[in-house]
Scaffold this motif. Structure first.
Motif, short mmCIF file in Angstrom:
data_model
loop_
_atom_site.label_atom_id
_atom_site.label_comp_id
_atom_site.label_asym_id
_atom_site.label_seq_id
_atom_site.Cartn_x
_atom_site.Cartn_y
_atom_site.Cartn_z
N ARG A 1 -7.10 1.74 -1.63
CA ARG A 1 -5.76 1.00 -2.04
C ARG A 1 -5.54 0.08 -0.65
O ARG A 1 -5.15 -1.01 -0.95
CB ARG A 1 -4.67 1.92 -2.40
CG ARG A 1 -3.28 1.10 -2.73
CD ARG A 1 -2.29 1.92 -3.33
NE ARG A 1 -2.55 2.29 -4.56
CZ ARG A 1 -2.69 3.52 -4.80
NH1 ARG A 1 -2.32 4.64 -3.98
NH2 ARG A 1 -2.99 4.04 -6.12
N THR B 1 0.86 -0.98 -0.03
CA THR B 1 0.08 0.10 0.01
C THR B 1 1.10 1.28 0.18
O THR B 1 0.67 2.08 -0.64
CB THR B 1 -0.79 0.08 1.39
OG1 THR B 1 -1.73 -1.13 1.24
CG2 THR B 1 -1.94 1.23 1.29
N ALA C 1 -6.44 -0.48 -7.92
CA ALA C 1 -7.16 0.08 -6.71
C ALA C 1 -6.98 1.73 -6.79
O ALA C 1 -5.85 2.24 -6.94
CB ALA C 1 -6.36 -0.39 -5.65
N GLY D 1 2.47 1.91 -3.50
CA GLY D 1 1.24 2.42 -4.21
C GLY D 1 0.98 3.94 -4.00
O GLY D 1 0.77 4.57 -4.84
N ASP D 2 1.20 4.28 -2.71
CA ASP D 2 0.90 5.61 -2.38
C ASP D 2 2.19 6.64 -2.74
O ASP D 2 1.88 7.70 -3.33
CB ASP D 2 0.79 5.65 -0.79
CG ASP D 2 -0.59 5.06 -0.20
OD1 ASP D 2 -1.42 4.94 -0.82
OD2 ASP D 2 -0.63 4.88 0.91
N ALA E 1 -2.22 -3.02 -7.28
CA ALA E 1 -2.00 -1.61 -6.81
C ALA E 1 -2.49 -0.72 -7.71
O ALA E 1 -3.29 0.41 -7.68
CB ALA E 1 -0.80 -1.39 -6.40
N THR F 1 -6.69 5.45 -4.71
CA THR F 1 -5.77 5.71 -3.64
C THR F 1 -6.72 5.74 -2.36
O THR F 1 -6.19 4.98 -1.34
CB THR F 1 -5.41 7.20 -3.70
OG1 THR F 1 -4.54 7.34 -4.74
CG2 THR F 1 -4.66 7.68 -2.57
#
Length: 392
Positions: free
Chosen positions: A336, A125, A331, A128-129, A328, A333
């Protein structure tokens, strides 16, 4: 906020290095102790089937708790979930080294598993952020390589430490206290707001997860981890010990070969992706899994088992980081953490069911049958995946 491109190589990014440390802890809980399973069984007087419970009770909390932690991370922030999880993982895990009763050991492993439940999803996560586009894919590949290096080193480290006592490898999670400190004070993270209410959040997240490709990727995860933690992690060490009399150190070295081949494959994933699609890479990986399992019971010496173990590692390097990157990217944000945590939940289902299923197969048909059944599962997935996730 997402990291901006810079001249510095991505693998030197300070945030990514902290995420790497979380990843290394996430795999420490099983990889470092797997080589001592035969010794634990002898010292504590339990059967080979029962020793697999050390994995089952560790992974079981993640089945229910991982999605819950994902919701909390989406609603209140990543650090507020990750730091307490790291503390519990470290304290309960290192306390296992003090246990001399199998039931007490199982209880402590369960508590450690509660702490571990969010680690393997929140690291993805955070990637992904903090990263976007190709840098996100590259970061996922590096993270998978680090994970594999950990799973390569930990079995050898655990096997070597077992020379001091079967319980010594269980003390390793204490290093997680330093990681918790780094996450709390050094890691950048995306600020999140509770938004439109929990009900709306859940409805929107569930609607997104009903995507056919998302469901297919979740199925890939659960089946991968059934064979990984059932046949591979639990029964290859037992096979080596029972058939060849391999020591814990030798078992650790052989298992490390697979992790090293995963690390090499994952680090070069961007080159493989130039010649085929992500979906095809996952499909091909299951063919390689099947071949590796089919070969294991036919080999006459323990060092030869390193060959199918290496092939399994190549398949894992083609599979795991690609699945995480695809999820990721699918998804949004604001959802996510729950998307990745749902994947963490199905991973835990696979981790939990794998040893139980393969223990039942072992009781029914013996050691060779375990590897034959695992090979059959993988070939069935190879044939099914074009329908489940497409070929693109």
């Amino acid at each position: 906020m997402p990291s901006a491109p810079s001249e510095r190589p991505l693998f030197l990014d300070p945030n990514l290095n902290i995420i790497f440390s979380v990843t290394l802890l996430a795999v420490l809980g099983v990889s470092s102790i797997a080589p001592v399973f035969p010794t634990v069984a002898r010292e504590l007087g339990v059967s080979p089937e029962a020793v697999g419970l050390l994995i089952t009770v560790f992974t079981m909390p993640g089945i229910l708790l991982t999605p819950f932690f994902g919701i909390l991370a989406d609603r209140f922030g990543r650090k507020k979930v990750l730091v307490p999880a790291l503390l519990l993982f470290s304290l309960a895990g290192s306390s296992c080294s003090l246990a001399r009763d199998f039931e007490v050991l199982l209880l402590l492993r369960f508590l450690q598993g509660v702490g571990a439940a969010s680690l393997g999803s929140l690291n993805a996560t955070l990637i992904g952020d903090l990263f976007t586009g190709r840098r996100r894919t590259e970061a996922m590949g590096y993270n998978a390589s680090v994970l594999s290096i950990g799973t390569a080193v930990y079995p050898s480290l655990g096997g070597a430490l077992a020379a001091l006592g079967w319980y010594v490898p269980f003390a390793l999670p204490i290093v997680g206290l330093a990681v918790a400190f780094a996450v709390l004070f050094r890691l950048d993270s995306v600020e999140v707001e509770p938004g439109n209410g929990l009900g709306r959040y859940l409805r929107d997240a569930l609607a997104g997860m009903k995507n056919r490709k998302v469901i297919g990727l979740y199925l890939v995860s659960v089946m991968t981890f059934i064979v990984l933690y059932g046949a591979y992690t639990t029964f290859i060490p037992l096979h080596l010990s029972e058939r060849f009399g391999s020591t814990a150190f030798a078992i650790g070295l052989i298992m490390s070969v697979g992790s090293l081949s995963t690390a090499i494959t994952a680090s070069g994933l961007r080159y493989l992706a130039r010649h085929t699609t992500s979906e095809r890479l996952i499909t091909y990986a299951f063919a390689l899994y099947g071949v590796s399992f089919a070969a294991i019971p036919m080999l006459p010496g323990h060092w030869l088992v390193a060959l199918p173990v290496a092939l399994f590692g190549v398949a894992q390097g083609m599979n795991y980081p690609v699945v995480m990157s695809l999820l990721a990217g699918l998804a949004p944000t604001e959802h996510r953490a729950i998307f990745m945590s749902a994947n963490g939940m199905v991973l835990r289902v696979g981790q939990t069911l794998g040893p139980l299923i393969m223990a039942a197969v072992f009781a029914w048909g013996g050691m060779a049958r375990v590897f034959h059944v695992a090979a059959g599962i993988c070939i069935a997935m190879f044939l099914s995946l074009p329908l489940l996730i497409g070929r693109k």
